[in-house]
Enzyme design. Structure first.
Site, short mmCIF file in Angstrom:
data_model
loop_
_atom_site.label_atom_id
_atom_site.label_comp_id
_atom_site.label_asym_id
_atom_site.label_seq_id
_atom_site.Cartn_x
_atom_site.Cartn_y
_atom_site.Cartn_z
N ARG A 50 35.37 24.53 93.63
CA ARG A 50 36.61 23.84 93.96
C ARG A 50 37.79 24.59 93.38
O ARG A 50 37.66 25.37 92.44
CB ARG A 50 36.59 22.38 93.52
CG ARG A 50 36.58 22.12 92.04
CD ARG A 50 36.82 20.63 91.73
NE ARG A 50 36.08 19.71 92.58
CZ ARG A 50 36.62 18.66 93.23
NH1 ARG A 50 37.89 18.39 93.13
NH2 ARG A 50 35.87 17.87 93.95
N LYS A 52 42.27 12.54 92.34
CA LYS A 52 43.04 11.50 93.02
C LYS A 52 43.35 10.35 92.07
O LYS A 52 44.40 9.72 92.18
CB LYS A 52 42.25 10.96 94.21
CG LYS A 52 42.30 11.85 95.42
CD LYS A 52 41.56 11.16 96.56
CE LYS A 52 41.07 12.19 97.56
NZ LYS A 52 39.96 11.67 98.36
N GLU A 86 37.88 11.45 102.17
CA GLU A 86 37.79 10.01 102.01
C GLU A 86 39.23 9.50 102.07
O GLU A 86 40.08 9.99 101.32
CB GLU A 86 37.16 9.68 100.65
CG GLU A 86 36.92 8.20 100.51
CD GLU A 86 36.25 7.82 99.19
OE1 GLU A 86 35.77 8.71 98.46
OE2 GLU A 86 36.24 6.61 98.90
P1 ATP Z 1 38.52 13.02 94.24
O1 ATP Z 1 37.19 13.28 93.59
O2 ATP Z 1 39.70 13.41 93.41
O3 ATP Z 1 38.63 11.64 94.85
P2 ATP Z 1 37.38 14.31 96.46
O4 ATP Z 1 37.00 15.70 96.23
O5 ATP Z 1 36.28 13.33 96.38
O6 ATP Z 1 38.56 13.99 95.47
P3 ATP Z 1 37.53 13.98 99.28
O7 ATP Z 1 38.52 13.27 100.10
O8 ATP Z 1 36.15 13.45 99.25
O9 ATP Z 1 38.14 14.10 97.82
O10 ATP Z 1 37.51 15.51 99.67
C1 ATP Z 1 37.44 15.99 100.99
C2 ATP Z 1 36.94 17.41 100.98
O11 ATP Z 1 37.82 18.24 100.23
C3 ATP Z 1 35.57 17.50 100.32
O12 ATP Z 1 34.75 18.34 101.11
C4 ATP Z 1 35.87 18.09 98.99
O13 ATP Z 1 34.79 18.85 98.52
C5 ATP Z 1 37.10 18.96 99.27
N1 ATP Z 1 37.90 19.14 98.06
C6 ATP Z 1 38.42 18.18 97.28
N2 ATP Z 1 39.06 18.70 96.21
C7 ATP Z 1 38.94 20.04 96.32
C8 ATP Z 1 39.38 21.15 95.53
N3 ATP Z 1 40.06 20.97 94.39
N4 ATP Z 1 39.09 22.40 95.96
C9 ATP Z 1 38.40 22.59 97.11
N5 ATP Z 1 37.95 21.59 97.89
C10 ATP Z 1 38.21 20.33 97.52
MG MG Z 2 34.75 12.75 97.64
#
Ligand code: ATP
Ligand code: MG
Length: 561
Positions: free
Chosen positions: A264, A274, A40
């Site tokens: 994760r 984030k 995102e």
């Molecule tokens: P936040 O919840 O902090 O906004 P997010 O996980 O929603 O972060 P995205 O931009 O939606 O962030 O994530 C893009 C991809 O990266 C998704 O498939 C997510 O599952 C993966 N991802 C995010 N954080 C992690 C992590 N700590 N370990 C592994 N994969 C991750």
């Molecule tokens: Mg997300």
């Protein structure tokens, strides 16, 4: 390489569960592999995303498939093109190339058409309840939810209202479109989930074309399906969403993408949400998203981490089905392991103590050949100037040394790296009793690694010639948090109560003159000190180095135990 008996396909480790799933899939009728990385664009990527990138792109690479980059831009409020650009740069830096670049917002028209289809199938309805009312009538895990009074609107009325939602007739929050599933479903996410909400907000790509926006659960699976993604890999918390993912695809009768979940990545001494990273930036606790203390990819790049190290780390961490926390020292171990092979050695003194070599001619300069990288003969050698006045590290001298101290002390001898043996004859102090200079003699016959009478000297220390040295700003970074898990806070506290006040210490050090030519981003091992990288703030008249990682390997010690 051929597959061996234990099915490790010529690799040192067994297959992980995702590789097993994919190998089964390859042997099935449609053996095509197509993954996607779906960020995102509402923040900078961090090391957790790097794990997901390595996994999605890595699996596609390993099995001859493709991986798309898809921006999951369905929430116009928090998203921005600045983030889109940084995400692309970070993926390229890690060494991956996407097959196709997509935006969920490019699918808004198709998603809308499919929503209309679901309304016609009697599987979606417009609800006039507020989001708050909807939340309150959802029930609990043990108590079924209550059906909305608007749940049984006719198809015609729903079609009309949904079209008017799109046309902008209603203000934010006045209506939503919901899937008609089951208000008593044991999985709360299937209790008539919201598919669309009204948001009169400009979108960074579609502008003011839309005032209704799809929810994640409705947009994600359908976007996967449009791109014919075979393996939609996401993190564990989405496992409860999988039945809904499958429900939409089944009811719409579209390409059956499948979702798979893995744990994760969590790291000790690190926050990765984030929201928290944004707080660190907005409260100016760090100097922006690429402050080397941040866990973002742009920050670790600036700090001197390499793509090879991050990829090796992702491989070592592997994929788990249960949440766990990885020791930050494992990441540092991978960085050290890569830089040890690739970074050239230089001499730099971070806490200088002046040494005058009293029997060395004044005004004379000699050049010594120094090995650039003992791990890589092709890196060659470089000349290092030597003169009567040098700097050594203050910690390499002790007035009253303990036993087995092999560095300098009154009356003892030490080898200057690549150069002579020197002996400490006199300690000069200021009025306050601080040591300000050492007066030493050198053995003129010891310049080639030997000595005048064959005596052996154990200690070797690094040094820089005073008239040739360049002053440089050196930024010594350590963990941003003092608590192993800064997310686990005591009552009344927040993660900001565990900040390390010494997460950056700035020093003026002296570096050997060959470093004057170093380019931004270039990485070195300062012998006996650590790995360093030229910061973008560096100027010819004022060089700036970031400490990437120290030399001491705490991970190997942990792993040995
Ligand atoms: P936040 O919840 O902090 O906004 P997010 O996980 O929603 O972060 P995205 O931009 O939606 O962030 O994530 C893009 C991809 O990266 C998704 O498939 C997510 O599952 C993966 N991802 C995010 N954080 C992690 C992590 N700590 N370990 C592994 N994969 C991750
Ligand atoms: Mg997300």
């Amino acid at each position: 390489m051929a597959t061996n008996d234990n099915g490790t396909a010529g690799r040192e480790r067994p297959l992980n569960f995702l590789e097993e799933i994919i190998e089964d899939h390859i042997n099935s009728v449609d053996g095509r592999i197509h993954t996607r990385f779906p960020p995102e664009p509402n923040g900078y990527l961090h090391i957790g995303h790097a794990k997901s990138i390595c996994l999605n792109f890595g699996l596609a690479e390993r099995y001859g498939g493709l991986c798309n980059l898809r921006f999951d831009d369905t929430n116009p409020v928090k998203e921005d093109v600045e983030y889109v650009d940084s995400i692309k740069e970070d993926i390229r830096w890690l060494g991956f190339r996407w097959a196709e670049e997509h935006y969920a917002s490019d699918y808004f028209e198709q998603l809308y058409a499919w929503a209309v289809q679901l309304i016609k199938q009697g599987l979606a309805y417009v609800d006039d309840q507020s989001q708050e009312e909807i939340r309150q009538t959802r029930g609990t895990v043990t108590v079924p939810g209550t059906e909305s009074p608007w749940r049984n609107r006719s198809v015609e009325e729903n079609l009309d209202l949904f079209a008017r939602m799109r046309a902008g007739e209603f203000p934010d929050g006045e209506k939503v479109l919901r899937a008609k599933i089951d208000m008593a479903h044991p999985n709360m996410l299937l209790r008539d989930p919201i598919m669309y909400r009204i948001l009169h907000t400009e979108h960074h790509r579609t502008g003011d074309k839309w005032c209704i926006y799809p929810m994640y659960d409705y947009a994600h699976g359908q976007s996967d399906s449009i791109e014919k993604i075979t393996h939609s890999i996401c993190t564990l918390e989405f496992d409860v969403h999988r039945p809904l993912y499958d429900w939409f695809i089944e009811k719409l009768g579209i390409f059956p993408s499948h979702q798979y979940e893995f744990a994760r990545l969590n790291l000790t001494y690190t926050v990765m949400s984030k929201r928290k990273l944004l707080q660190l930036v907005e409260n100016k606790i760090v100097n922006g998203w690429d402050d080397p203390r941040m866990p973002t990819i742009s920050a670790i790049r600036r700090k001197g981490y390499t793509p090879a190290a991050v990829r090796a780390f992702a491989e070592r961490v592997g994929v788990a089905k249960r949440d766990n926390v990885i020791d930050l020292s494992l990441l540092e171990f991978c960085v050290r392991e890569d830089l040890n092979k690739t970074a050239e050695r230089r001499m730099a003194v971070l806490d200088p103590l002046k040494v005058t070599i009293i029997n060395y001619p004044e005004g004379k300069t000699e050049m010594f050949e120094a090995v650039n990288n003992p791990e890589d003969a092709s890196a060659g050698t470089r000349p290092v100037p030597f003169s009567r006045e040098i700097y050594i590290e203050r910690t390499d001298f002790m007035e009253e040394p303990p036993k087995k101290y092999y560095r300098l002390a009154p009356g003892t001898e030490v080898r200057l790296r690549y150069s002579y043996l020197i002996k400490c004859e006199e300690v000069v102090k200021d009025n306050a009793g601080n040591v300000v200079e050492l007066r030493c003699t050198y053995d003129p016959q010891s310049g080639n690694g030997s000595s005048s009478d064959g005596r052996r000297v154990k200690g070797v220390i690094h040094w820089v010639s005073v008239p040739h040295a360049r002053a440089a700003e050196v930024r010594l970074y350590s963990n941003l948090f003092t608590k192993e898990d800064p997310n686990d806070v005591e009552e009344g506290k927040t993660f900001l109560d565990y900040l390390n006040p010494d997460s950056v210490v700035v020093r003026t050090g002296y570096v050997e003159p060959s470093l004057a030519q170093a380019a931004v981003g270039e990485k070195f091992q300062f012998e006996r000190v650590g790995y360093f990288c030229v910061d973008p703030d560096s100027r010819p008249e004022r060089m700036v180095f970031n400490r990437t990682v120290g030399l001491k390997d705490t991970w190997a010690k942990i792993a040995d135990k």
